[in-house]
Design a protein around this motif. Sequence first.
Motif, PDB file in Angstrom:
ATOM      1  N   HIS A   1       0.838  -1.206   0.000  1.00  0.00           N
ATOM      2  CA  HIS A   1       0.000   0.000   0.000  1.00  0.00           C
ATOM      3  C   HIS A   1       0.868   1.248   0.000  1.00  0.00           C
ATOM      4  O   HIS A   1       1.932   1.298   0.628  1.00  0.00           O
ATOM      5  N   GLU A   2       0.402   2.255  -0.661  1.00  0.00           N
ATOM      6  CA  GLU A   2       1.146   3.504  -0.775  1.00  0.00           C
ATOM      7  C   GLU A   2       1.246   4.181   0.591  1.00  0.00           C
ATOM      8  O   GLU A   2       0.274   4.250   1.345  1.00  0.00           O
ATOM      9  N   GLY A   3       2.427   4.684   0.905  1.00  0.00           N
ATOM     10  CA  GLY A   3       2.651   5.387   2.150  1.00  0.00           C
ATOM     11  C   GLY A   3       3.090   4.507   3.301  1.00  0.00           C
ATOM     12  O   GLY A   3       3.414   5.024   4.378  1.00  0.00           O
ATOM     13  N   VAL A   4       3.126   3.182   3.126  1.00  0.00           N
ATOM     14  CA  VAL A   4       3.522   2.274   4.205  1.00  0.00           C
ATOM     15  C   VAL A   4       5.050   2.221   4.281  1.00  0.00           C
ATOM     16  O   VAL A   4       5.717   1.926   3.291  1.00  0.00           O
ATOM     17  N   ARG A   5       5.592   2.534   5.448  1.00  0.00           N
ATOM     18  CA  ARG A   5       7.043   2.466   5.625  1.00  0.00           C
ATOM     19  C   ARG A   5       7.477   1.098   6.132  1.00  0.00           C
ATOM     20  O   ARG A   5       8.501   0.574   5.755  1.00  0.00           O
ATOM     21  N   ARG A   6       6.628   0.511   6.991  1.00  0.00           N
ATOM     22  CA  ARG A   6       6.988  -0.789   7.561  1.00  0.00           C
ATOM     23  C   ARG A   6       5.723  -1.501   8.006  1.00  0.00           C
ATOM     24  O   ARG A   6       4.804  -0.868   8.552  1.00  0.00           O
ATOM     25  N   ALA A   7       5.683  -2.835   7.746  1.00  0.00           N
ATOM     26  CA  ALA A   7       4.555  -3.658   8.189  1.00  0.00           C
ATOM     27  C   ALA A   7       5.109  -4.835   8.972  1.00  0.00           C
ATOM     28  O   ALA A   7       6.022  -5.530   8.513  1.00  0.00           O
ATOM     29  N   VAL A   8       4.525  -5.070  10.167  1.00  0.00           N
ATOM     30  CA  VAL A   8       4.995  -6.137  11.047  1.00  0.00           C
ATOM     31  C   VAL A   8       3.803  -6.984  11.462  1.00  0.00           C
ATOM     32  O   VAL A   8       2.841  -6.467  12.049  1.00  0.00           O
ATOM     33  N   ALA A   9       3.855  -8.301  11.151  1.00  0.00           N
ATOM     34  CA  ALA A   9       2.812  -9.224  11.597  1.00  0.00           C
ATOM     35  C   ALA A   9       3.148  -9.692  13.008  1.00  0.00           C
ATOM     36  O   ALA A   9       4.266 -10.135  13.275  1.00  0.00           O
TER      37      ALA A   9
END
Length: 500
Positions: A435-443
């Motif tokens: 997704h646009e604008g996401v710097r980091r995703a953590v599950a």
Amino acid sequence: MGEVATVLVLLLACLVALVLVLLARREAEAHRRQALEDVTAQKDEARARLDELNARADRLARREQEVVEERHELRRLTETAERRIAEAETERETAAKLRAEAEARRAEAEQIRGSADLVVTERLEALSGLSAEEARHEQVRLALARAESEAAAQVRRVEARARRTADDRARGVVAAAVQRLAGPTSSQSVVTVLPLPAEEMKGRIIGKEGRNIRAFEALTGVNVIVDDTPDSVTLSSFDAERREVAAVTLAALMEDGRIHPQRIEIAYADALAGAQARAVAAGHEAAERAGVERLHPELVEVLGRLRLRTSYGQNVLAHLVECAHIAGAMAAEIGADVETARRAAFLHDVGKALTADRPGTHAALGAELARRLGESDVVVNAIAAHHDEVPLESVEAVLVQAADTCSAARPGARREELDQYIERMDTLEALVAAHEGVRRAVAMAAGREVRVVVEPSVVDDRALPEMASAIARHIEKDLSFPGEITVTVVRELRASATAG
């Protein structure tokens, strides 16, 4: 499960049987060479016999020469007698009589000798149907044929004995090697438990209104559980590298005693910087446990990175140590090169540390790395061939393949569902990060929660609810998952200035 294990054991037995047949052939080749040496020795013996016959013929020739010389001496005596006859008439008659008798005896001796030689030669030729020269050649030919026949029979006996005993011996080798290794299973979980020096440390870890634990989880991407067990804290994450860095960070914080967001960031940076040193230490420790020496420093560092890599839940570095022990035991049982087998088994999965950065299978990448760092051709082939991507070229390569199967197939060694779980977590994080604008995703929380950190310059506060809903709809559409997944979008804007 029992039938699968039985099939695997039979497959292993077949592999080791193949090794034994190869060794038997090698032994047969040695017997064949020995037989050829025996034939050569018999040739030399026949040649020596021929030389002896030639020497005897030379002695006869010398004897004939002596007879000729005796004739000359007799002639000289005859001449002397004739001179004496000239001097004395009476002596002439006596000398003439002696000469006549000597001539008669000499002729008779020559006649007897010629007749005897002719009779013996004719009788031998009549009995054999060959001339003397042909008889010598025939004797040599028969000796060679007899030696070759005995050598071939010996080779057939050795091969037949090897086939009779190969299966039983193969089963014995595998059983002895596996029974000698009484190591624990190497399956890993997705949690790390750290002991607390004191119960009050839990409060420091949580911080005021939970700010420390939130900062720690946001920074490391690891869940921190402090209420389940007394005197310990649990770190939970599907990513082994994150979990290890988080464990080192938390251990440093507890040792220091000062726990606040700024100190957490410093400890986390130090833990990240020390990752390579920890990998080198783990590589040296594993090599020492496996009994493998003189490894290139780059190989040690790459092996140490495997301490955080799993294959179906089995720790890869522990798997390599286990394979080295099994291969060494089997090599000792069958008489192969123990050091080479142990070294090749310890290095056979080294390429798994490189697959994330380079294209190609781990067997090909590992073989290329070993060749570049000076490992022997036998070790390189064993690494490249342990999944049958290239032909096996040595007995030690077959042993590496068998040891790999032994370590992976024993009960409790691997769990297939762990890799599926990790793949699901990676897919979830990749889907959100798109997704646009996401710097980091953590599950987090075993995939039941995903925390999304956005770029504050791209996404403002008013857009956060809409973005969370869009991500949730995207997950529902493209990802299959049990239960519910909570999406938490975090926007943090920091500003700093220096006064001076």
